[in-house]
Enzyme design. Structure first.
Site, PDB file in Angstrom:
ATOM      1  CB  CYS A 147      -0.976  -0.020   1.054  1.00 34.31           C
ATOM      2  SG  CYS A 147      -2.403   0.908   0.889  1.00 34.31           S
ATOM      3  CG  HIS A 173      -3.899  -3.764   3.087  1.00 36.68           C
ATOM      4  ND1 HIS A 173      -2.920  -3.355   3.648  1.00 36.68           N
ATOM      5  CD2 HIS A 173      -4.296  -2.698   2.431  1.00 36.68           C
ATOM      6  CE1 HIS A 173      -2.794  -1.959   4.141  1.00 36.68           C
ATOM      7  NE2 HIS A 173      -3.706  -1.502   3.123  1.00 36.68           N
ATOM      8  CD  GLU A 229      -1.372  -6.529   4.779  1.00 39.50           C
ATOM      9  OE1 GLU A 229      -1.245  -6.685   3.539  1.00 39.50           O
ATOM     10  OE2 GLU A 229      -1.718  -5.106   5.284  1.00 39.50           O
TER      11      GLU A 229
HETATM   12  N1  GLN Z   1      -1.911   6.842   2.813  1.00 42.37           N
HETATM   13  C1  GLN Z   1      -2.050   5.902   1.718  1.00 42.37           C
HETATM   14  C2  GLN Z   1      -3.501   6.503   1.178  1.00 42.37           C
HETATM   15  O1  GLN Z   1      -4.297   6.713   1.684  1.00 42.37           O
HETATM   16  C3  GLN Z   1      -1.630   4.601   1.920  1.00 42.37           C
HETATM   17  C4  GLN Z   1      -2.856   3.968   2.751  1.00 42.37           C
HETATM   18  C5  GLN Z   1      -2.269   2.488   3.226  1.00 42.37           C
HETATM   19  O2  GLN Z   1      -1.180   2.444   3.246  1.00 42.37           O
HETATM   20  N2  GLN Z   1      -3.018   1.695   3.768  1.00 42.37           N
HETATM   21  O3  GLN Z   1      -3.615   6.117  -0.020  1.00 42.37           O
END
Ligand code: GLN
Length: 535
Positions: free
Chosen positions: A380, A506, A508
């Site tokens: 992410c 994600h 995970e």
């Molecule tokens: N802060 C980033 C966004 O909002 C990544 C979010 C995250 O890593 N879950 O896109």
């Protein structure tokens, strides 16, 4: 035709938090599943936030995201990892959401002018959420967050007390988790805290059927009978929940203590003995690794390992698949001035994150992994920053950044996309839950997954800015996973690197001990390779 009767197991905790109620519930679910039953879970959280989405991970730990995009308590992660059950919006309820619903009904006039009270209106709402979550399964495990005796837990305890009379004694089982503390000066295990917390529970009308004693050492028969006597339970209902090295041993320890047998007895259920070979093999493999590696996790919430719960577990699963012990070295990105400390790692992972704090440290970590050919996995924010790093140092786009980090950046490689208008209410524009992704022919991602279409869970607001795609592609970054319409970047990778893969989603959240996520397995494999080349 026999209609299915759902059985309800309620898990409460006494004396203090962090007793591992979530793991205990997940492990009981695993044992019942191994006995051939269909199980599900409900986590009831007594706090007034509507969901944990906006809560600080340092206070609350990880926000676990379900397939349907619910932002939930991290215990739901344990439930999914330990069983085949799938969690959704219905499986996590907070006091905030309960009250929200009661108050909306009041405003709509649903209570017909009656006085709205905790009993029966709030308790009815809680009971309704228990029934809704327990549809269509043999057993639902309902875990009550917090500690018995807290003011906030009272409506939940009252609701489950009533539940027993509503559905019948033989359809409910109350399990209380409390610590038996070892007092070194006396050389004794102390049972008083357990006794007191059971008294608290009895004061609200609940007598537990089973007591799970969290302890460092096995309880002998003498102690068990003392607890049984003072707490008014059967002697075989006092279960030692001894500390273990690996959380995946818990179901086996519980089974040896006779827990699943006792539950079957309390619930008056006929089931066979559980088949636990899979769990035994897993522990056997974990105890006899063929290699050991270190992954550097470069993040912001390194002070609280709980905020990376699913990531840690996914790395462990990847390790199990290739018989490697994975040690995690937490590196605080805010303090990462000289990335050469990362040279001792066999793999570098930059996890999810929000805000600008520690970002430059994370970018240094990405650069170090890229330039020194150390396996890199970005999750992410870790993917977004990998794009920024590549844009700055390879594609020559000086100052490239995410709009989240630098409003004024000359090159917003990561940005809000048109149509994602800022909504005042925080969280409103997040991309949450499952989204499909197509994997490019011949890419590493495609070979890791072994298929061309995948679905993964998301939790982010910003996206890779398509205006920069061509420039980065020309410089050598491969967009190996994209949304089916080709608009959103989901996976990027570097073809000329031993392992450099980063995902906008994600992975995970979907990893399990018996079904390790392919990205984590491949990353760990690459790290094992790096470790052996290092010698
Ligand atoms: N802060 C980033 C966004 O909002 C990544 C979010 C995250 O890593 N879950 O896109």
């Amino acid at each position: 035709m026999r209609t299915r009767v759902t059985k309800y197991i309620f898990v409460t905790g006494g004396v203090m938090s962090s007793l591992g109620k979530g793991l205990a519930s997940a492990s009981i679910g695993a044992l019942l599943e191994a006995r051939g039953l269909r199980v599900t879970f409900l986590k009831l959280d007594p706090y007034l936030n509507v969901d944990p989405g906006t809560m600080n991970p340092l206070q609350h730990g990880e926000v676990y995201v379900t397939e349907d995009g619910a932002e939930t308590d991290l215990d739901l992660g344990h439930y999914e990892r330990f069983t085949r059950s799938r969690m959704n919006q219905l499986n996590n309820m907070t006091a905030g959401r309960i009250y929200d619903s009661v108050l909306s009904k009041e405003r709509r006039g649903d209570y017909l002018g009656g006085t709205v009270q905790v009993i029966p209106h709030v308790t009815d709402e809680i009971k309704e959420s228990i029934r809704a979550a327990g549809q269509g399964v043999d057993v639902i495990l309902v875990e009550i967050g917090g500690t018995v005796g807290d003011i906030e837990s009272l409506p939940f305890l009252e609701a489950i007390r009533q539940f027993r009379s509503d559905v019948g004694r033989e359809n409910t089982c109350f399990i209380h988790v409390a610590p038996v503390l070892y007092q070194a000066s006396a050389g004794e295990l102390k049972t008083k805290p357990v006794q007191h917390s059971v008294k608290e529970l009895q004061a609200v009308g609940i007598g537990p059927d089973i007591i799970l004693c969290r302890t460092e050492r096995y309880l002998d028969k003498g102690i068990k009978s003392k607890i049984a006597l003072f707490c008014n339970v059967d002697e075989d209902a006092v279960i030692t929940a001894k500390d273990v090295e690996s959380i995946y041993e818990v179901p086996l320890v519980f089974h040896t203590e006779g827990l699943d047998e006792k539950i079957a007895q309390v619930l008056n259920m006929w089931t066979g003995q559980p088949d636990l070979r899979q769990w035994e093999d897993l522990i056997e493999a974990q105890r006899n690794p063929e290699s050991e590696i270190t992954i550097a996790m470069v993040g912001k919430y390194v002070d609280l390992v709980e905020s990376y719960k699913s990531l840690n577990e996914a790395l462990v699963h990847g390790g199990m698949a290739v018989r490697s012990t994975v040690n995690i070295l937490y590196v605080d990105s805010e303090k990462l001035e000289d990335p050469s400390v990362l040279a001792k790692a066999d793999g570098i992972l930059v996890p999810h994150g929000f805000g600008s704090r520690g970002v430059e440290g994370k970018i240094r970590a990405v650069r170090f992994a890229r330039e020194n050919e150390i396996p890199y996995l970005g999750i992410c924010f870790g993917m977004q920053l990998a794009c920024c790093e590549f844009a700055r140092h390879v594609a020559g786009l000086e100052g490239a950044n995410s709009r989240e980090v630098d409003e004024e950046t000359a090159h917003p490689v990561i940005d809000l996309l048109p149509g994602q208008e800022q909504v005042a209410e925080k969280g409103a524009t997040m991309r949450l839950g499952d989204y499909p992704c197509s994997l490019a022919e011949g890419s590493r991602a495609r070979s890791i997954y072994g298929r061309s279409e995948i679905v993964e869970r998301h939790r982010h607001r910003y996206e890779f800015n398509p205006e920069y795609r061509e420039r980065l592609e020309k410089a050598g970054l491969r967009f190996s996973g994209v949304s089916p319409d080709g608009r959103l970047a989901e996976i990027v990778e570097l073809p000329d690197h031993p392992f450099f893969v980063a995902s906008q989603f994600h992975p995970e959240f979907a990893s399990k001990p018996f079904d390790p996520h392919p990205l984590f397995q491949a990353f760990v494999e690459a790290a094992v390779g790096h470790c052996s080349r290092k010698g």
